[in-house]
Design a protein around this motif. Structure first.
Motif, PDB file in Angstrom:
ATOM      1  N   PRO A 146      38.777  41.625  41.499  1.00 49.83           N
ATOM      2  CA  PRO A 146      39.139  41.901  42.898  1.00 49.83           C
ATOM      3  C   PRO A 146      38.048  42.602  43.703  1.00 49.83           C
ATOM      4  O   PRO A 146      37.880  42.317  44.896  1.00 49.83           O
ATOM      5  CB  PRO A 146      40.391  42.783  42.766  1.00 49.83           C
ATOM      6  CG  PRO A 146      40.330  43.352  41.381  1.00 49.83           C
ATOM      7  CD  PRO A 146      39.676  42.302  40.544  1.00 49.83           C
ATOM      8  N   VAL A 147      37.308  43.513  43.092  1.00 50.13           N
ATOM      9  CA  VAL A 147      36.229  44.186  43.833  1.00 50.13           C
ATOM     10  C   VAL A 147      35.034  43.257  43.987  1.00 50.13           C
ATOM     11  O   VAL A 147      34.462  43.126  45.072  1.00 50.13           O
ATOM     12  CB  VAL A 147      35.815  45.499  43.130  1.00 50.13           C
ATOM     13  CG1 VAL A 147      34.649  46.151  43.883  1.00 50.13           C
ATOM     14  CG2 VAL A 147      36.992  46.462  43.057  1.00 50.13           C
ATOM     15  N   LEU A 148      34.655  42.583  42.922  1.00 49.28           N
ATOM     16  CA  LEU A 148      33.526  41.646  42.988  1.00 49.28           C
ATOM     17  C   LEU A 148      33.791  40.543  44.005  1.00 49.28           C
ATOM     18  O   LEU A 148      32.860  40.068  44.671  1.00 49.28           O
ATOM     19  CB  LEU A 148      33.256  41.054  41.600  1.00 49.28           C
ATOM     20  CG  LEU A 148      32.092  40.059  41.483  1.00 49.28           C
ATOM     21  CD1 LEU A 148      30.790  40.692  41.929  1.00 49.28           C
ATOM     22  CD2 LEU A 148      31.977  39.532  40.044  1.00 49.28           C
ATOM     23  N   ASP A 149      35.032  40.149  44.148  1.00 51.21           N
ATOM     24  CA  ASP A 149      35.378  39.107  45.112  1.00 51.21           C
ATOM     25  C   ASP A 149      35.062  39.519  46.548  1.00 51.21           C
ATOM     26  O   ASP A 149      34.913  38.669  47.428  1.00 51.21           O
ATOM     27  CB  ASP A 149      36.856  38.739  45.002  1.00 51.21           C
ATOM     28  CG  ASP A 149      37.185  38.044  43.685  1.00 51.21           C
ATOM     29  OD1 ASP A 149      36.239  37.583  43.012  1.00 51.21           O
ATOM     30  OD2 ASP A 149      38.377  37.976  43.324  1.00 51.21           O
ATOM     31  N   ARG A 150      34.952  40.827  46.781  1.00 44.27           N
ATOM     32  CA  ARG A 150      34.649  41.324  48.128  1.00 44.27           C
ATOM     33  C   ARG A 150      33.148  41.439  48.374  1.00 44.27           C
ATOM     34  O   ARG A 150      32.713  41.742  49.488  1.00 44.27           O
ATOM     35  CB  ARG A 150      35.297  42.704  48.334  1.00 44.27           C
ATOM     36  CG  ARG A 150      36.819  42.666  48.353  1.00 44.27           C
ATOM     37  CD  ARG A 150      37.422  44.034  48.003  1.00 44.27           C
ATOM     38  NE  ARG A 150      36.835  45.124  48.761  1.00 44.27           N
ATOM     39  CZ  ARG A 150      36.988  46.428  48.445  1.00 44.27           C
ATOM     40  NH1 ARG A 150      37.706  46.776  47.380  1.00 44.27           N
ATOM     41  NH2 ARG A 150      36.428  47.359  49.177  1.00 44.27           N
TER      42      ARG A 150
END
Length: 637
Positions: free
Chosen positions: A8-12
């Protein structure tokens, strides 16, 4: 997709600027997700896994603190750059690593502005970073220059040449020493021992920290006394700091997997540094993935693998690798000749000298990433009466060329060069292609240059080199498995400068040098089906040439075509010189030389690379028909 990790963080994060809005806690989570994504991607493509896993936190910290691409982050060697590529806008292509038309397995200027300097050979980053720093000072591209260099790469003299110059110029730049106690093989040399001593003893760390704290708290002139005390403590503990003597401000060592240490140190250095600064970071190659951490090379280079088990998905083969054949042939020679010794430059596994070293540990020398030293060290061994086999990849032997000329060839010293990875090598691409060794060796007076057509021929060439004491000798062989031919019990020395006739035919003679012989035979079968049966010969030697064989082929055929896995200026060029000198062209011979094209070929499968180069069986057949005027063919693919 279901087989991809939850990120979820990497997706941002689409570009490094997106890290600026993350909290330190989110950066820690980002590092965990980046590691999972790297493992997932390399499981699909294969590649250099361990090095990238070891720098995940460091990659996050660098991009969180510095401002790429304005700031130039230069990854030495570049095989640890997969996490960097994911954070710099290339995540959508990360599962194309090392494939035809896909992302390079190394940094590459033409691929992204976030790769300011291309790399694949070690120890270049500090020189390049100093160049960027100097350019910025002179009005060129602005921004800081950051070199990330592993401890193994610090064994090369070029790294210290650059540090010496940087210390003299006193320009602001950063060197991140990624100390993982391992390059590809376990590190060797005095530098490795020095780095170990820097952090081996807790008393030194406690004293150093106390001295620094005291110096920062006391007023002048007491602070000056405290600083001198700190230097005295350092001198007693580890004999002085090498890097500070070279003119660098030294910080560390710090835990390279702890963002709570990395982030404040990098932020402080970025804010306050005025001159060259070295930050010593301790990491573990393969960190966070047990199959990589527990493998002997800590997951250095892997085929496709199962993420859960780490089991690699290698295609079965019934033929031994050329590298293994070389190692076992050399062992057979060394069993009966105690003067035979083996030298490699930080590649014992890659060159097969790990096998030789298990049998003859006192006669095996890994000199570290120092090809220049390896060549001259071999020359010294030869001058001292030994029989050195200097085993170096073709692409890396380029780094020791001056030593080959000056220290070996001019002195006619019998150094035996075992040149692995000859020709096109596949997924590693242009940086590792063995394209130029024939051209740069065969022009040296007194040098003998051989190329094995198959693994049995390689055994004979090892025996030939062992028996040859009249000057330097080299033999080349490719990466990967052999042809599956029957192997002799032991190699037999070849007559120097003599090739062999494989098949006699008419009109066309195909003279092969190296392992393209298998493709030549395939082309001959296809031509025979068309009513044309060419003569086929294996040159074996590019220097000295088999004059008798070549002149016979030229005088008895309409067409003579040479085929080799090397660049222009190599075997074919020497044959053309011989034919011109003998006046053969005056009698109407049609001569062609099939060599690698005058371009750097990007990564693909070896078969695809040779197709692009125009050197597989169909292209060889087409060349024959073209020269005879039987068919018209287009340009190379």
């Amino acid at each position: 997709m279901a087989d991809r990790p939850h990120t979820p963080v990497l997706d941002r994060v689409h570009l490094p600027a997106d890290l600026k809005g993350l909290t330190d806690r989110e950066l820690r989570q980002l590092a965990d997700e980046l590691r999972a994504e790297t493992i997932s991607a390399v499981s699909v493509t294969g590649g250099h896994l361990g090095a990238g896993l070891g720098v995940v936190e460091l990659t996050v910290a660098l991009h969180a603190v510095f401002n790429a691409p304005r700031d130039k982050i230069i990854w030495d060697v570049g095989h640890q750059c997969y996490p960097h590529k994911i954070l710099t806008g290339r995540r959508d292509r990360i599962r194309t690593l090392r494939t035809e038309g896909g992302l390079s397995g190394f940094t590459k200027r033409s691929e992204s502005p976030y790769d300011p300097f291309g790399a694949a050979h070690s120890s270049t980053s500090i020189s390049a970073a100093l160049g960027f720093a100097m350019a910025a000072d002179l009005g060129g591209d602005p921004g800081d220059a950051v070199a990330v260099i592993g401890d193994g790469s610090m064994s090369a003299g070029m790294a210290f040449e650059a540090m010496n110059n940087a210390g003299h110029l006193k320009k602001r730049m950063f060197v991140i020493l990624n100390d993982n106690e391992m390059s590809i093989a376990p590190p060797v040399g005095a530098l490795s021992s020095y780095l170990s001593r820097l952090y081996a003893g807790e008393p030194y760390q406690d004293l150093k920290s106390a001295a620094k704290s005291l110096a920062s708290l006391l007023p002048e002139p007491f602070a000056e006394g405290a600083r001198r005390a700190k230097e005295m403590i350092k001198g007693m503990a580890v004999g002085g700091t090498l890097f500070e003597e070279l003119g660098f401000s030294y910080v560390g060592p710090i835990d390279g997997h702890d963002l709570e240490q990395l982030l404040p140190v990098l932020r402080t250095a970025h804010a306050r540094a005025t001159g060259p600064t070295l930050i010593h970071v301790l990491t573990r190659k393969g960190k966070g993935y047990a199959p990589a951490e527990n493998s002997p090379d800590r997951g250095h280079a892997r085929a496709k693998f199962d993420v859960l088990t780490g089991e690699q998905k290698k295609a079965p083969s019934n033929a031994p690798s050329y590298t293994k054949v070389f190692a076992e042939a050399l062992i057979a020679e060394a069993e009966v000749d105690p003067k035979i010794v083996a030298i490699t430059a930080a590649m014992p596994d890659g060159t097969g000298l790990d096998i030789f070293g298990h049998r003859f540990p006192k006669r095996t020398f890994d000199v570290g990433i120092a090809e220049q030293h390896a060549v001259t060290f071999s020359a010294g061994l030869a001058a001292g009466g030994m029989k050195p086999f200097c085993a170096i990849y073709s692409t890396f032997l380029q780094r020791g060329y001056d030593q080959v000329v000056h220290d070996v060839a001019i002195q006619r010293l019998p150094v035996r060069f075992a040149i692995d990875r000859a020709g096109l090598v596949g997924a590693d691409g242009a940086t590792h292609a063995g394209s130029f060794d024939v051209a740069f060796l065969a022009n040296l007076p007194g040098m003998v240059v051989m190329a094995a057509a198959d693994e049995a021929e390689l055994m004979h060439m090892v025996a030939t080199a062992a028996a040859h004491d009249d000057g330097p000798i080299a033999f080349r062989y490719p990466r990967g498995e052999g042809m599956g031919v029957d192997l002799p019990r032991k190699g037999v020395p070849l007559e120097i400068g003599k090739g062999r006739m494989i098949r006699e035919g008419a009109r066309v003679a195909l003279l092969s040098f190296g392992t393209r012989l298998a493709e030549v035979l395939k082309a001959a079968e296809s031509l025979a089906a068309k009513g044309l049966s060419p003569t086929i010969a294996d040159a074996r030697f590019a220097k000295p040439l088999d004059r008798e064989l070549i002149l016979q082929l030229a005088r008895e055929h309409e067409v003579l075509i040479t085929i080799e896995e090397g660049a222009v200026g190599g075997f074919g060029s020497h044959v053309a010189q011989l034919l011109a000198d003998e006046g053969v062209f005056d009698h109407g011979l049609k001569f062609r030389s099939m060599v690698l094209p005058d371009t750097f070929i990007d990564q693909a499968s070896p078969e695809a690379m040779y197709r692009i180069a125009g050197m597989n069986a169909p292209e060889i057949e087409a060349k024959v028909l073209e020269v005879l005027g039987v068919a018209t063919v287009g340009k190379r693919a």
